[in-house]
Design a protein around this motif. Structure first.
Motif, PDB file in Angstrom:
ATOM      1  N   SER A 193      -3.604   0.439  10.262  1.00 20.53           N
ATOM      2  CA  SER A 193      -3.529  -0.929  10.757  1.00 20.53           C
ATOM      3  C   SER A 193      -3.312  -1.886   9.596  1.00 20.53           C
ATOM      4  O   SER A 193      -4.003  -1.816   8.583  1.00 20.53           O
ATOM      5  CB  SER A 193      -4.826  -1.296  11.476  1.00 20.53           C
ATOM      6  N   ALA A 194      -2.358  -2.787   9.761  1.00 19.72           N
ATOM      7  CA  ALA A 194      -2.107  -3.791   8.731  1.00 19.72           C
ATOM      8  C   ALA A 194      -3.261  -4.789   8.661  1.00 19.72           C
ATOM      9  O   ALA A 194      -3.490  -5.410   7.633  1.00 19.72           O
ATOM     10  CB  ALA A 194      -0.801  -4.523   9.025  1.00 19.72           C
ATOM     11  N   ARG A 195      -4.017  -4.926   9.739  1.00 16.39           N
ATOM     12  CA  ARG A 195      -5.141  -5.874   9.778  1.00 16.39           C
ATOM     13  C   ARG A 195      -6.437  -5.276   9.246  1.00 16.39           C
ATOM     14  O   ARG A 195      -7.358  -6.014   8.915  1.00 16.39           O
ATOM     15  CB  ARG A 195      -5.352  -6.350  11.206  1.00 16.39           C
ATOM     16  N   ALA A 196      -6.536  -3.960   9.202  1.00 13.70           N
ATOM     17  CA  ALA A 196      -7.781  -3.313   8.771  1.00 13.70           C
ATOM     18  C   ALA A 196      -8.017  -3.535   7.280  1.00 13.70           C
ATOM     19  O   ALA A 196      -7.097  -3.453   6.468  1.00 13.70           O
ATOM     20  CB  ALA A 196      -7.727  -1.823   9.070  1.00 13.70           C
ATOM     21  N   ARG A 197      -9.247  -3.823   6.930  1.00 17.79           N
ATOM     22  CA  ARG A 197      -9.635  -4.001   5.526  1.00 17.79           C
ATOM     23  C   ARG A 197     -10.591  -2.902   5.077  1.00 17.79           C
ATOM     24  O   ARG A 197     -10.913  -2.791   3.906  1.00 17.79           O
ATOM     25  CB  ARG A 197     -10.311  -5.361   5.325  1.00 17.79           C
ATOM     26  N   ARG A 198     -11.082  -2.127   6.042  1.00 19.08           N
ATOM     27  CA  ARG A 198     -12.020  -1.044   5.738  1.00 19.08           C
ATOM     28  C   ARG A 198     -11.793   0.091   6.726  1.00 19.08           C
ATOM     29  O   ARG A 198     -11.105  -0.073   7.725  1.00 19.08           O
ATOM     30  CB  ARG A 198     -13.458  -1.545   5.808  1.00 19.08           C
ATOM     31  N   PHE A 199     -12.387   1.222   6.460  1.00 26.97           N
ATOM     32  CA  PHE A 199     -12.299   2.368   7.357  1.00 26.97           C
ATOM     33  C   PHE A 199     -13.277   2.168   8.513  1.00 26.97           C
ATOM     34  O   PHE A 199     -14.406   1.719   8.305  1.00 26.97           O
ATOM     35  CB  PHE A 199     -12.664   3.651   6.615  1.00 26.97           C
ATOM     36  N   THR A 200     -12.848   2.519   9.728  1.00 24.36           N
ATOM     37  CA  THR A 200     -13.698   2.427  10.903  1.00 24.36           C
ATOM     38  C   THR A 200     -13.603   3.730  11.681  1.00 24.36           C
ATOM     39  O   THR A 200     -12.511   4.138  12.080  1.00 24.36           O
ATOM     40  CB  THR A 200     -13.253   1.267  11.817  1.00 24.36           C
ATOM     41  N   LEU A 201     -14.734   4.365  11.896  1.00 21.15           N
ATOM     42  CA  LEU A 201     -14.793   5.616  12.650  1.00 21.15           C
ATOM     43  C   LEU A 201     -15.443   5.321  13.992  1.00 21.15           C
ATOM     44  O   LEU A 201     -16.528   4.730  14.037  1.00 21.15           O
ATOM     45  CB  LEU A 201     -15.609   6.652  11.870  1.00 21.15           C
ATOM     46  N   SER A 202     -14.784   5.718  15.089  1.00 23.76           N
ATOM     47  CA  SER A 202     -15.343   5.447  16.411  1.00 23.76           C
ATOM     48  C   SER A 202     -15.141   6.651  17.327  1.00 23.76           C
ATOM     49  O   SER A 202     -14.231   7.453  17.136  1.00 23.76           O
ATOM     50  CB  SER A 202     -14.702   4.202  17.026  1.00 23.76           C
ATOM     51  N   LEU A 228     -10.102   7.240  13.722  1.00 22.33           N
ATOM     52  CA  LEU A 228     -10.356   6.676  12.403  1.00 22.33           C
ATOM     53  C   LEU A 228      -9.273   5.639  12.123  1.00 22.33           C
ATOM     54  O   LEU A 228      -8.095   5.972  12.021  1.00 22.33           O
ATOM     55  CB  LEU A 228     -10.339   7.756  11.324  1.00 22.33           C
ATOM     56  N   THR A 229      -9.686   4.367  12.037  1.00 17.83           N
ATOM     57  CA  THR A 229      -8.762   3.284  11.716  1.00 17.83           C
ATOM     58  C   THR A 229      -8.862   3.029  10.227  1.00 17.83           C
ATOM     59  O   THR A 229      -9.963   2.930   9.685  1.00 17.83           O
ATOM     60  CB  THR A 229      -9.120   2.008  12.504  1.00 17.83           C
ATOM     61  N   LEU A 230      -7.718   2.937   9.555  1.00 19.34           N
ATOM     62  CA  LEU A 230      -7.710   2.723   8.119  1.00 19.34           C
ATOM     63  C   LEU A 230      -6.655   1.697   7.737  1.00 19.34           C
ATOM     64  O   LEU A 230      -5.702   1.483   8.478  1.00 19.34           O
ATOM     65  CB  LEU A 230      -7.484   4.043   7.381  1.00 19.34           C
ATOM     66  N   PRO A 231      -6.845   1.043   6.586  1.00 23.51           N
ATOM     67  CA  PRO A 231      -5.834   0.085   6.130  1.00 23.51           C
ATOM     68  C   PRO A 231      -4.475   0.766   5.948  1.00 23.51           C
ATOM     69  O   PRO A 231      -4.405   1.959   5.637  1.00 23.51           O
ATOM     70  CB  PRO A 231      -6.386  -0.399   4.788  1.00 23.51           C
ATOM     71  N   ALA A 232      -3.419   0.014   6.135  1.00 24.53           N
ATOM     72  CA  ALA A 232      -2.067   0.572   6.077  1.00 24.53           C
ATOM     73  C   ALA A 232      -1.760   1.238   4.744  1.00 24.53           C
ATOM     74  O   ALA A 232      -1.056   2.243   4.695  1.00 24.53           O
ATOM     75  CB  ALA A 232      -1.045  -0.522   6.363  1.00 24.53           C
ATOM     76  N   ALA A 233      -2.300   0.716   3.652  1.00 22.62           N
ATOM     77  CA  ALA A 233      -1.981   1.247   2.327  1.00 22.62           C
ATOM     78  C   ALA A 233      -2.994   2.271   1.822  1.00 22.62           C
ATOM     79  O   ALA A 233      -2.867   2.749   0.698  1.00 22.62           O
ATOM     80  CB  ALA A 233      -1.886   0.102   1.325  1.00 22.62           C
ATOM     81  N   ALA A 234      -3.968   2.628   2.631  1.00 24.96           N
ATOM     82  CA  ALA A 234      -5.002   3.566   2.181  1.00 24.96           C
ATOM     83  C   ALA A 234      -4.433   4.980   2.071  1.00 24.96           C
ATOM     84  O   ALA A 234      -3.726   5.437   2.967  1.00 24.96           O
ATOM     85  CB  ALA A 234      -6.170   3.559   3.145  1.00 24.96           C
ATOM     86  N   PRO A 235      -4.759   5.689   0.979  1.00 23.60           N
ATOM     87  CA  PRO A 235      -4.279   7.064   0.841  1.00 23.60           C
ATOM     88  C   PRO A 235      -4.969   8.003   1.833  1.00 23.60           C
ATOM     89  O   PRO A 235      -6.133   7.798   2.192  1.00 23.60           O
ATOM     90  CB  PRO A 235      -4.657   7.444  -0.596  1.00 23.60           C
ATOM     91  N   LEU A 294       9.079 -17.124   7.580  1.00 18.74           N
ATOM     92  CA  LEU A 294       8.328 -17.133   8.823  1.00 18.74           C
ATOM     93  C   LEU A 294       9.110 -16.525   9.982  1.00 18.74           C
ATOM     94  O   LEU A 294       8.528 -15.995  10.919  1.00 18.74           O
ATOM     95  CB  LEU A 294       7.913 -18.561   9.184  1.00 18.74           C
ATOM     96  N   LEU A 295      10.426 -16.610   9.910  1.00 19.02           N
ATOM     97  CA  LEU A 295      11.260 -16.102  10.990  1.00 19.02           C
ATOM     98  C   LEU A 295      11.617 -14.631  10.839  1.00 19.02           C
ATOM     99  O   LEU A 295      12.145 -14.025  11.762  1.00 19.02           O
ATOM    100  CB  LEU A 295      12.542 -16.934  11.083  1.00 19.02           C
ATOM    101  N   ARG A 296      11.336 -14.076   9.685  1.00 22.25           N
ATOM    102  CA  ARG A 296      11.660 -12.678   9.430  1.00 22.25           C
ATOM    103  C   ARG A 296      10.770 -11.757  10.263  1.00 22.25           C
ATOM    104  O   ARG A 296       9.586 -11.988  10.402  1.00 22.25           O
ATOM    105  CB  ARG A 296      11.444 -12.372   7.945  1.00 22.25           C
ATOM    106  N   ARG A 297      11.351 -10.722  10.817  1.00 23.20           N
ATOM    107  CA  ARG A 297      10.589  -9.770  11.627  1.00 23.20           C
ATOM    108  C   ARG A 297       9.789  -8.823  10.740  1.00 23.20           C
ATOM    109  O   ARG A 297      10.251  -8.413   9.686  1.00 23.20           O
ATOM    110  CB  ARG A 297      11.515  -8.931  12.491  1.00 23.20           C
ATOM    111  N   ARG A 298       8.620  -8.475  11.203  1.00 16.77           N
ATOM    112  CA  ARG A 298       7.798  -7.501  10.496  1.00 16.77           C
ATOM    113  C   ARG A 298       8.269  -6.094  10.837  1.00 16.77           C
ATOM    114  O   ARG A 298       8.683  -5.846  11.972  1.00 16.77           O
ATOM    115  CB  ARG A 298       6.346  -7.631  10.919  1.00 16.77           C
ATOM    116  N   PRO A 299       8.188  -5.178   9.899  1.00 24.01           N
ATOM    117  CA  PRO A 299       8.555  -3.800  10.225  1.00 24.01           C
ATOM    118  C   PRO A 299       7.530  -3.209  11.185  1.00 24.01           C
ATOM    119  O   PRO A 299       6.355  -3.607  11.180  1.00 24.01           O
ATOM    120  CB  PRO A 299       8.524  -3.093   8.869  1.00 24.01           C
ATOM    121  N   PRO A 300       7.931  -2.268  12.024  1.00 23.52           N
ATOM    122  CA  PRO A 300       6.973  -1.666  12.954  1.00 23.52           C
ATOM    123  C   PRO A 300       5.916  -0.878  12.170  1.00 23.52           C
ATOM    124  O   PRO A 300       6.195  -0.366  11.079  1.00 23.52           O
ATOM    125  CB  PRO A 300       7.837  -0.729  13.806  1.00 23.52           C
ATOM    126  N   PRO A 301       4.710  -0.792  12.709  1.00 20.11           N
ATOM    127  CA  PRO A 301       3.671  -0.043  12.005  1.00 20.11           C
ATOM    128  C   PRO A 301       4.025   1.436  11.954  1.00 20.11           C
ATOM    129  O   PRO A 301       4.710   1.950  12.845  1.00 20.11           O
ATOM    130  CB  PRO A 301       2.421  -0.277  12.845  1.00 20.11           C
TER     131      PRO A 301
END
Length: 79
Positions: free
Chosen positions: A33-42, A52-59, A4-11
């Motif tokens: 975005s690490a929080r995104a679960r789907r693609f969002t176009l705005s 275009l917001t996409l999940p962090a691991a999306a190709p 819980l105390l470990r820092r997250r790497p920057p996005p």
């Protein structure tokens, strides 16, 4: 507890991309975005910036395919 105390790497930084819609080409800002679960176009209301917001691991290939599928919607939103 230490977990819980470990820092997250920057996005990772946003990756610039460009989608050609007829004329002129439209600049699309890719945001991972690490929080995104789907693609969002705005499209921004004030400046018309496309994002275009996409999940962090999306190709990147999936992001390009998503943009290609939603090209008609984007053209209408920018008109």
């Amino acid at each position: 507890m230490m977990r819980l105390l470990r820092r997250r790497p920057p996005p990772p930084p946003s990756e610039p991309a460009s989608l050609a819609l007829a004329d002129p080409p439209v600049a699309v800002r890719l945001v991972r975005s690490a929080r995104a679960r789907r693609f969002t176009l705005s499209v921004g209301r004030t400046d018309g910036a496309v994002r275009l917001t996409l999940p962090a691991a999306a190709p990147l290939a999936e992001a390009e395919a998503f943009l290609a599928r939603h090209r008609p919607w984007l053209a209408e939103a920018l008109a």
